[in-house]
Design an enzyme around this catalytic site. Structure first.
Site, PDB file in Angstrom:
ATOM      1  N   HIS A   1      33.238  20.412  45.691  1.00 41.96           N
ATOM      2  CA  HIS A   1      34.500  21.143  45.717  1.00 41.96           C
ATOM      3  C   HIS A   1      34.207  22.590  46.085  1.00 41.96           C
ATOM      4  CE1 HIS A   1      38.196  22.977  44.727  1.00 41.96           C
ATOM      5  NE2 HIS A   1      37.837  23.425  43.551  1.00 41.96           N
ATOM      6  N   CYS A  51      41.483  19.714  41.397  1.00 38.81           N
ATOM      7  CA  CYS A  51      40.406  19.781  42.393  1.00 38.81           C
ATOM      8  C   CYS A  51      39.531  18.531  42.393  1.00 38.81           C
ATOM      9  CB  CYS A  51      39.564  21.027  42.156  1.00 38.81           C
ATOM     10  SG  CYS A  51      40.573  22.513  42.012  1.00 38.81           S
ATOM     11  N   ASN A  66      39.570  28.085  48.541  1.00 39.23           N
ATOM     12  CA  ASN A  66      39.645  26.939  47.636  1.00 39.23           C
ATOM     13  C   ASN A  66      40.996  26.256  47.844  1.00 39.23           C
ATOM     14  OD1 ASN A  66      40.073  25.227  45.448  1.00 39.23           O
ATOM     15  ND2 ASN A  66      39.304  26.652  43.907  1.00 39.23           N
TER      16      ASN A  66
HETATM   17  C1  LIG Z   1      36.825  34.058  39.446  1.00 38.35           C
HETATM   18  C2  LIG Z   1      35.393  34.451  39.684  1.00 38.35           C
HETATM   19  C3  LIG Z   1      35.140  34.615  41.169  1.00 38.35           C
HETATM   20  C4  LIG Z   1      35.126  35.793  39.003  1.00 38.35           C
HETATM   21  O1  LIG Z   1      33.786  36.155  39.210  1.00 38.35           O
HETATM   22  P1  LIG Z   1      32.863  36.578  38.005  1.00 38.35           P
HETATM   23  O2  LIG Z   1      31.573  36.922  38.583  1.00 38.35           O
HETATM   24  O3  LIG Z   1      32.881  35.480  36.983  1.00 38.35           O
HETATM   25  O4  LIG Z   1      33.608  37.835  37.487  1.00 38.35           O
HETATM   26  P2  LIG Z   1      33.782  38.288  35.965  1.00 38.35           P
HETATM   27  O5  LIG Z   1      35.015  37.706  35.410  1.00 38.35           O
HETATM   28  O6  LIG Z   1      32.487  38.084  35.244  1.00 38.35           O
HETATM   29  O7  LIG Z   1      33.989  39.840  36.164  1.00 38.35           O
HETATM   30  C5  LIG Z   1      32.931  40.680  36.624  1.00 38.35           C
HETATM   31  C6  LIG Z   1      33.480  42.029  36.935  1.00 38.35           C
HETATM   32  O8  LIG Z   1      34.341  41.938  38.101  1.00 38.35           O
HETATM   33  C7  LIG Z   1      35.662  42.408  37.763  1.00 38.35           C
HETATM   34  N1  LIG Z   1      36.624  41.532  38.443  1.00 38.35           N
HETATM   35  C8  LIG Z   1      37.171  40.376  38.001  1.00 38.35           C
HETATM   36  N2  LIG Z   1      37.976  39.876  38.944  1.00 38.35           N
HETATM   37  C9  LIG Z   1      37.947  40.727  39.981  1.00 38.35           C
HETATM   38  C10 LIG Z   1      38.572  40.753  41.253  1.00 38.35           C
HETATM   39  N3  LIG Z   1      39.384  39.763  41.649  1.00 38.35           N
HETATM   40  N4  LIG Z   1      38.290  41.782  42.070  1.00 38.35           N
HETATM   41  C11 LIG Z   1      37.462  42.780  41.690  1.00 38.35           C
HETATM   42  N5  LIG Z   1      36.841  42.815  40.506  1.00 38.35           N
HETATM   43  C12 LIG Z   1      37.089  41.800  39.657  1.00 38.35           C
HETATM   44  C13 LIG Z   1      35.768  42.316  36.267  1.00 38.35           C
HETATM   45  O9  LIG Z   1      36.679  43.247  35.773  1.00 38.35           O
HETATM   46  C14 LIG Z   1      34.365  42.632  35.828  1.00 38.35           C
HETATM   47  O10 LIG Z   1      34.163  44.029  35.869  1.00 38.35           O
HETATM   48  P3  LIG Z   1      33.205  44.762  34.788  1.00 38.35           P
HETATM   49  O11 LIG Z   1      31.822  44.218  35.055  1.00 38.35           O
HETATM   50  O12 LIG Z   1      33.372  46.196  35.144  1.00 38.35           O
HETATM   51  O13 LIG Z   1      33.743  44.396  33.454  1.00 38.35           O
HETATM   52  C15 LIG Z   1      34.428  33.397  39.119  1.00 38.35           C
HETATM   53  O14 LIG Z   1      34.447  33.429  37.729  1.00 38.35           O
HETATM   54  C16 LIG Z   1      34.710  31.999  39.554  1.00 38.35           C
HETATM   55  O15 LIG Z   1      34.588  31.686  40.720  1.00 38.35           O
HETATM   56  N6  LIG Z   1      35.021  31.096  38.580  1.00 38.35           N
HETATM   57  C17 LIG Z   1      35.159  29.694  38.800  1.00 38.35           C
HETATM   58  C18 LIG Z   1      36.123  29.365  39.890  1.00 38.35           C
HETATM   59  C19 LIG Z   1      36.428  27.919  39.884  1.00 38.35           C
HETATM   60  O16 LIG Z   1      35.564  27.108  40.027  1.00 38.35           O
HETATM   61  N7  LIG Z   1      37.665  27.577  39.681  1.00 38.35           N
HETATM   62  C20 LIG Z   1      37.978  26.213  39.544  1.00 38.35           C
HETATM   63  C21 LIG Z   1      39.386  26.027  39.735  1.00 38.35           C
HETATM   64  S1  LIG Z   1      39.418  25.022  41.071  1.00 38.35           S
END
Ligand SMILES: CC(C)(COP(=O)(O)OP(=O)(O)OC[C@H]1O[C@@H](n2cnc3c(N)ncnc32)[C@H](O)[C@@H]1OP(=O)(O)O)[C@@H](O)C(=O)NCCC(=O)NCCS
Length: 334
Positions: A259, A124, A290
């Site tokens: 990004h 990215c 993304n």
């Molecule tokens: C992936 C992302 C959207 C997940 O969001 P988050 O707020 O961090 O989610 P978490 O991992 O903390 O999980 C929170 C809750 O949602 C749930 N969850 C995780 N993924 C899920 C999904 N796809 N759909 C529904 N629920 C989900 C988890 O099980 C957790 O549930 P709980 O509270 O009951 O335990 C986020 O972490 C993100 O955007 N990360 C960075 C992305 C990025 O920049 N990537 C770079 C590569 S280019």
């Protein structure tokens, strides 16, 4: 016997972005189409990521086709004849062939054959890396006009049952033509890597594991929270360093083009950078998703379509992702 002194080339003092082109996957895929296999919901995805739909290409369109379309638009708008382009760099992680490069083929398709051409893999951050390379290579005289493209068809490397990243990803390409300038148009790039966190985001298997029947087709995975925290804390600092490297402050910016990874990361950046209300923030993720290396040029293209008055203004752009790698620079918008 005296040795002859080698001739060295020198280029222009400055470069700038002349023009931009874009191509998005033709299908708008809504959250509801993806939530079944990951036990998610439209509401969760919108709240946690800001994504409403993502652009995805059909089976008959490859990343290289998106790259070609974006490149043609950029060249047409640049006023530079394709045969004047002597450098083509494509930032990508989703070429379905490891070799030949997409860049060599796209150079030929757009009429820039025999330009120097290569692909670069910085995920990215790839577009910011490629802009840094084009700027540096032109200023040393190694090239005159560069075509820089970020191009991805990430839908080729998603697992529909993976809830860590697959629902974030889209397909598209953005392209710019870069050439000499009378005034500075691309400031010094702040870039780097942290390979100790290579496991935080990337492919879940190798091609040889797939070949040997030890694994499924390799797809993208991430430790979402690790990447999120890194982005919000470390990348906001890198963005500030890029402003310092350019000798400007956030008050001087017309636009902020991070990004497009997650709307919450974008909002957090805006807060930490104390961006004034006047700075227009790219939020292309809402309908594009993304698109890794393509995300910054796609977001730039959309910003300029919606706000043509930003043309000529300063934009801070920052890419970050698998590696981990990052790159940020201030540019003058075409
Ligand atoms: C992936 C992302 C959207 C997940 O969001 P988050 O707020 O961090 O989610 P978490 O991992 O903390 O999980 C929170 C809750 O949602 C749930 N969850 C995780 N993924 C899920 C999904 N796809 N759909 C529904 N629920 C989900 C988890 O099980 C957790 O549930 P709980 O509270 O009951 O335990 C986020 O972490 C993100 O955007 N990360 C960075 C992305 C990025 O920049 N990537 C770079 C590569 S280019």
């Amino acid at each position: 016997m005296t040795r002859p002194t080698l001739q060295q080339s020198h280029g222009p003092a400055y470069t700038r972005i002349y023009s931009i082109g874009a191509a998005r996957g033709a299908n708008a895929v809504p959250n509801d189409d993806l939530v079944g296999p990951i036990n998610s919901s439209d509401e969760w995805i919108q709240q946690r990521t800001g994504i409403v739909t993502r652009a995805r290409a059909g089976a008959d369109v490859l990343a290289i086709d998106l790259a070609t379309d974006a490149a043609r638009e950029a060249i047409e708008r640049s006023g530079i004849a394709p045969e004047q382009i002597d450098l083509v760099i494509i930032a990508t992680i989703s070429n379905v062939q490891q070799t030949p490069s997409m860049a060599a083929v796209v150079a030929d398709r757009v009429g820039a054959n025999p330009a120097a051409a290569y692909d670069t893999n910085a995920a990215c951050a790839g577009y910011a890396y490629a802009v840094a390379q084009a700027d540096a290579l032109i200023r040393t005289g190694a090239a005159n006009y560069a075509l820089v493209i970020g191009a991805e068809k990430l839908s080729d490397v998603v697992d529909p049952t993976d809830r860590s990243i697959s629902f974030l990803l889209g397909d598209g390409a953005g392209a710019v033509v870069i050439g000499p300038s009378d005034t500075p148009g691309i400031a010094r790039t702040v870039w780097g890597s942290d390979g100790s966190k290579a496991g935080a985001v990337g492919m879940n298997h190798t091609l040889t594991e797939f070949r040997d029947g030890e694994a499924e087709w390799p797809t993208l995975r991430q430790e979402g929270q690790t990447v999120f925290r890194w982005a919000v804390w470390d990348m906001a600092k890198v963005a500030k360093q890029a402003l310092d490297a350019a000798g400007v402050t956030s008050d001087d910016l017309a636009a902020f083009i991070p990004h497009q990874a997650n709307m919450r990361i974008i909002d957090e950046f805006a807060k930490q950078l104390k961006l004034p209300e006047t700075v227009v923030i790219a939020r292309d993720i809402e309908t594009t998703g993304n698109t890794s290396a393509a995300s910054i040029p796609l977001a730039t293209h959309r910003l300029l379509e919606e706000h043509p008055e930003l043309s000529g203004g300063l934009a801070l752009q920052i890419g970050f992702g698998a590696g981990l790698v990052f790159g940020a620079q201030v540019v003058v918008l075409p």
